[in-house]
Design an enzyme around this catalytic site. Structure first.
Site, PDB file in Angstrom:
ATOM      1  N   ALA A   1       5.360  -9.187  -4.282  1.00 40.70           N
ATOM      2  CA  ALA A   1       6.364  -8.174  -3.941  1.00 40.70           C
ATOM      3  C   ALA A   1       6.180  -6.955  -4.834  1.00 40.70           C
ATOM      4  O   ALA A   1       5.736  -7.060  -5.972  1.00 40.70           O
ATOM      5  CB  ALA A   1       7.762  -8.754  -4.137  1.00 40.70           C
ATOM      6  N   GLY A   2       6.535  -5.811  -4.314  1.00 36.41           N
ATOM      7  CA  GLY A   2       6.390  -4.589  -5.103  1.00 36.41           C
ATOM      8  C   GLY A   2       6.591  -3.367  -4.227  1.00 36.41           C
ATOM      9  O   GLY A   2       7.417  -3.391  -3.308  1.00 36.41           O
TER      10      GLY A   2
ATOM     11  N   LYS B   1      -2.234   2.676   8.907  1.00 34.31           N
ATOM     12  CA  LYS B   1      -2.655   3.335  10.157  1.00 34.31           C
ATOM     13  C   LYS B   1      -2.931   2.313  11.260  1.00 34.31           C
ATOM     14  O   LYS B   1      -2.673   2.571  12.427  1.00 34.31           O
ATOM     15  CB  LYS B   1      -3.853   4.252   9.907  1.00 34.31           C
ATOM     16  CG  LYS B   1      -5.199   3.606  10.109  1.00 34.31           C
ATOM     17  CD  LYS B   1      -6.321   4.599  10.215  1.00 34.31           C
ATOM     18  CE  LYS B   1      -7.665   3.941  10.059  1.00 34.31           C
ATOM     19  NZ  LYS B   1      -8.078   2.933  11.028  1.00 34.31           N
TER      20      LYS B   1
ATOM     21  N   ARG C   1      -5.680   7.180  -0.311  1.00 37.71           N
ATOM     22  CA  ARG C   1      -5.115   7.376   1.029  1.00 37.71           C
ATOM     23  C   ARG C   1      -3.841   6.561   1.183  1.00 37.71           C
ATOM     24  O   ARG C   1      -3.810   5.379   0.890  1.00 37.71           O
ATOM     25  CB  ARG C   1      -6.138   6.956   2.104  1.00 37.71           C
ATOM     26  CG  ARG C   1      -7.234   7.970   2.308  1.00 37.71           C
ATOM     27  CD  ARG C   1      -8.245   7.482   3.305  1.00 37.71           C
ATOM     28  NE  ARG C   1      -8.931   6.298   2.819  1.00 37.71           N
ATOM     29  CZ  ARG C   1      -9.748   5.545   3.568  1.00 37.71           C
ATOM     30  NH1 ARG C   1      -9.949   5.857   4.824  1.00 37.71           N
ATOM     31  NH2 ARG C   1     -10.351   4.503   3.055  1.00 37.71           N
TER      32      ARG C   1
ATOM     33  N   LYS D   1      -4.530   0.604  -4.668  1.00 41.11           N
ATOM     34  CA  LYS D   1      -4.668  -0.711  -5.297  1.00 41.11           C
ATOM     35  C   LYS D   1      -5.693  -0.564  -6.417  1.00 41.11           C
ATOM     36  O   LYS D   1      -6.424   0.430  -6.460  1.00 41.11           O
ATOM     37  CB  LYS D   1      -5.085  -1.769  -4.274  1.00 41.11           C
ATOM     38  CG  LYS D   1      -6.492  -1.642  -3.729  1.00 41.11           C
ATOM     39  CD  LYS D   1      -6.767  -2.828  -2.820  1.00 41.11           C
ATOM     40  CE  LYS D   1      -8.225  -2.987  -2.527  1.00 41.11           C
ATOM     41  NZ  LYS D   1      -8.492  -4.109  -1.636  1.00 41.11           N
TER      42      LYS D   1
ATOM     43  N   LEU E   1       1.652 -12.378  -1.136  1.00 40.69           N
ATOM     44  CA  LEU E   1       3.100 -12.529  -1.310  1.00 40.69           C
ATOM     45  C   LEU E   1       3.519 -11.859  -2.609  1.00 40.69           C
ATOM     46  O   LEU E   1       4.475 -12.283  -3.243  1.00 40.69           O
ATOM     47  CB  LEU E   1       3.490 -14.006  -1.341  1.00 40.69           C
ATOM     48  CG  LEU E   1       3.617 -14.723  -0.002  1.00 40.69           C
ATOM     49  CD1 LEU E   1       4.213 -16.107  -0.203  1.00 40.69           C
ATOM     50  CD2 LEU E   1       4.475 -13.945   1.003  1.00 40.69           C
TER      51      LEU E   1
ATOM     52  N   ASN F   1      -4.935  -7.439  10.387  1.00 39.31           N
ATOM     53  CA  ASN F   1      -4.267  -6.483   9.495  1.00 39.31           C
ATOM     54  C   ASN F   1      -2.754  -6.471   9.707  1.00 39.31           C
ATOM     55  O   ASN F   1      -1.986  -6.285   8.755  1.00 39.31           O
ATOM     56  CB  ASN F   1      -4.864  -5.083   9.665  1.00 39.31           C
ATOM     57  CG  ASN F   1      -6.121  -4.925   8.824  1.00 39.31           C
ATOM     58  OD1 ASN F   1      -6.478  -5.819   8.050  1.00 39.31           O
ATOM     59  ND2 ASN F   1      -6.801  -3.809   8.970  1.00 39.31           N
TER      60      ASN F   1
ATOM     61  N   CYS G   1      -6.292   1.495   5.752  1.00 42.75           N
ATOM     62  CA  CYS G   1      -6.301   0.566   6.890  1.00 42.75           C
ATOM     63  C   CYS G   1      -4.922   0.093   7.335  1.00 42.75           C
ATOM     64  O   CYS G   1      -4.483   0.422   8.433  1.00 42.75           O
ATOM     65  CB  CYS G   1      -7.170  -0.639   6.571  1.00 42.75           C
ATOM     66  SG  CYS G   1      -8.901  -0.222   6.478  1.00 42.75           S
TER      67      CYS G   1
END
Ligand code: UDX
Length: 436
Positions: A254-255, A265, A332, A325, A252, A210, A262
């Site tokens: 971008a934004g 944290k 969260r 997303k 990759l 992660n 996950c």
């Protein structure tokens, strides 16, 4: 005889794991302290949105192999117990809160039969598995403990569980590995790489993966900042560097950066743990990764201000997307919702649309205004912010939308809209990391 399984904690990870293991033919009992969640799951209803899991859950409940309960004694029959409870960020710092993990191991301990195996799946600070082994050696000395991190992505949870790109098992004994090989036999048969590790390495694999993903996203967002300063275009840059197979195109984009339950944290908990271990310096770069990520949110607000006005109190801003997303109802640590809340706090009239996340978003920010219909959300808007890349937003017609807004300003926080199309319809189009 076929192994019987229990799954402790039936949130995102646990509900998915329980339904998937049942679909492999195992008898599975899911245990949770939340009676409402258990009642819902027992009826075959999923308490959150995850494509494909709803039908799988119902199918497995109807098969009779999968049951849910609040009664921990129900695990007594099982041979393998998966710990799938949450490890949220602590209220008073960056570290992970292990309350639920410790409590669930303590709750099942009295019911563990000899030779049973407890398997941790939750994301934990390195060293937790060893600590739990010690806890178990006192309360259930004939049980073994292993660690088997999950890598599932929201939106692909079923696929990632049944067809993972690798299985990682942290074990102390050969027997624990054998039992896990039996549980995952049909997944191993798909040629899934099997990695046996010691306990600390298995725990670290998850947070290292992660951290790498977070780093990749913040790297491209840092390049976006440089592109903005230098007059470049980060989308072209990402495309060009991604053709190098050592770099690759994925992650990759971008934004406005990463969010969810996950990545944010996990990198913070990893830093906190490294510091405890005396390896703080090794992970100091993750602080920068976190800061780049949070800065992307601020940059959207700066673009709104520089186009409209420093004082936003007279403006209506339509925010497209609330979830962290697409294909998820999870809000969260959602960058989209954070930006919406910050603009609201700055006095703008903010209206938020999302295809799946309105109810959870409303719970988190009850003072924001939500709209179920995109056109109602954007009508009379002075600016539209595209902040979560749901497919339907790419299908919006800039001509039609242009006829109902007050001012044709759109900011693409995900670099996913067709800039030429929007500009051709007379819109002022801004995107992070693209200057012209
Ligand atoms: C992540 C890991 O991918 C998964 O392996 C782990 O088990 C749990 O954490 P998830 O939280 O479901 O999964 O989301 P992911 O698809 O990784 O996206 C994380 C965030 O990064 C999202 O907010 C997404 O919008 C953002 N992102 C992703 C980008 O900003 N750019 C990208 O290029 C990719």
């Amino acid at each position: 005889m076929a192994l019987k399984l229990s799954v402790v904690g039936t949130g995102y990870l646990g509900a998915t794991h329980a339904a998937c293991m049942s679909s492999l033919g195992f008898t599975v009992v899911g245990v949770d302290t939340d009676a409402q969640k258990v009642a819902q799951l027992s009826k075959g209803e999923l308490p959150f949105y995850e494509p494909g899991l709803d039908t799988l859950l119902l199918q497995e409940i109807e098969s009779g192999r999968l049951t849910f309960t609040t009664d921990f004694s129900a695990v007594a029959d099982a041979d393998v117990h998966f710990i799938c409870v949450g490890t949220p960020q602590s209220k008073d710092g960056l570290a992970a809160d292990l309350t639920y993990v410790k409590a669930s191991v303590a709750a099942i301990a009295p019911f563990l039969k000899d030779n049973s195996l407890v398997v941790g799946k939750s994301t934990v600070p390195v060293g937790t598995a060893q600590m739990l082994r010690e806890q178990l050696s006192k309360s259930a000395p004939h049980a073994d403990l292993a660690w088997n991190p999950e890598f599932l992505r929201e939106g692909f949870a079923v696929e990632d569980t049944l067809k993972p790109n690798r299985l990682v098992v942290g074990v102390v004994t050969d027997r624990a590995e054998q039992i896990l090989k039996e549980v995952y036999a049909s997944i191993i048969a798909l040629d899934t790489p099997w990695i046996r590790a010691d306990l600390p390495t298995a725990e670290l694999v998850k947070v290292a993966a992660n951290s790498f993903l977070a780093t990749k996203i913040s790297f491209i967002n840092a390049m976006a900042e440089v592109c903005e300063a230098a007059g470049g275009d980060v989308t072209v840059l990402a495309k060009a560097i991604g053709y190098d197979p050592r770099i690759g195109h994925r992650f990759l984009q971008a934004g406005i950066g990463f969010g969810g339950g996950c990545l944010p944290k996990d990198i913070r908990a990893f830093m906190a743990r490294a510091e405890e271990l005396g390896a703080k310096q090794a992970l100091d770069f993750l602080r920068e990764i976190d800061e780049i990520n949070l800065r992307a949110r601020q940059r959207v607000i700066d673009v709104v201000r520089s186009d409209l006005s420093e004082d936003l109190t007279k403006y209506k801003i339509a925010v497209l997307g609330a979830t962290f997303k697409p294909d998820s109802d999870d809000v969260r640590d959602s960058p989209a919702l954070d930006i919406a809340a910050q603009l609201h706090a700055a006095g703008a009239k903010v209206v938020v649309h999302d295809p799946k996340g309105i109810e959870p978003a409303r719970k988190r920010f009850p003072t924001l205004t939500f709209e179920e219909n995109v056109e109602n959300a954007v009508v009379d808007a002075d600016a539209i912010l595209h902040l979560t890349e749901w497919k339907e937003y790419r299908a919006l017609d800039p001509q039609r939308i242009g006829s109902i807004v007050k001012s044709k300003l759109i900011i693409d926080g995900r670099n996913m809209l067709d800039r030429d199309l929007w500009r051709a319809a007379g819109w002022r189009f801004h995107a992070l990391g693209r200057t012209d």
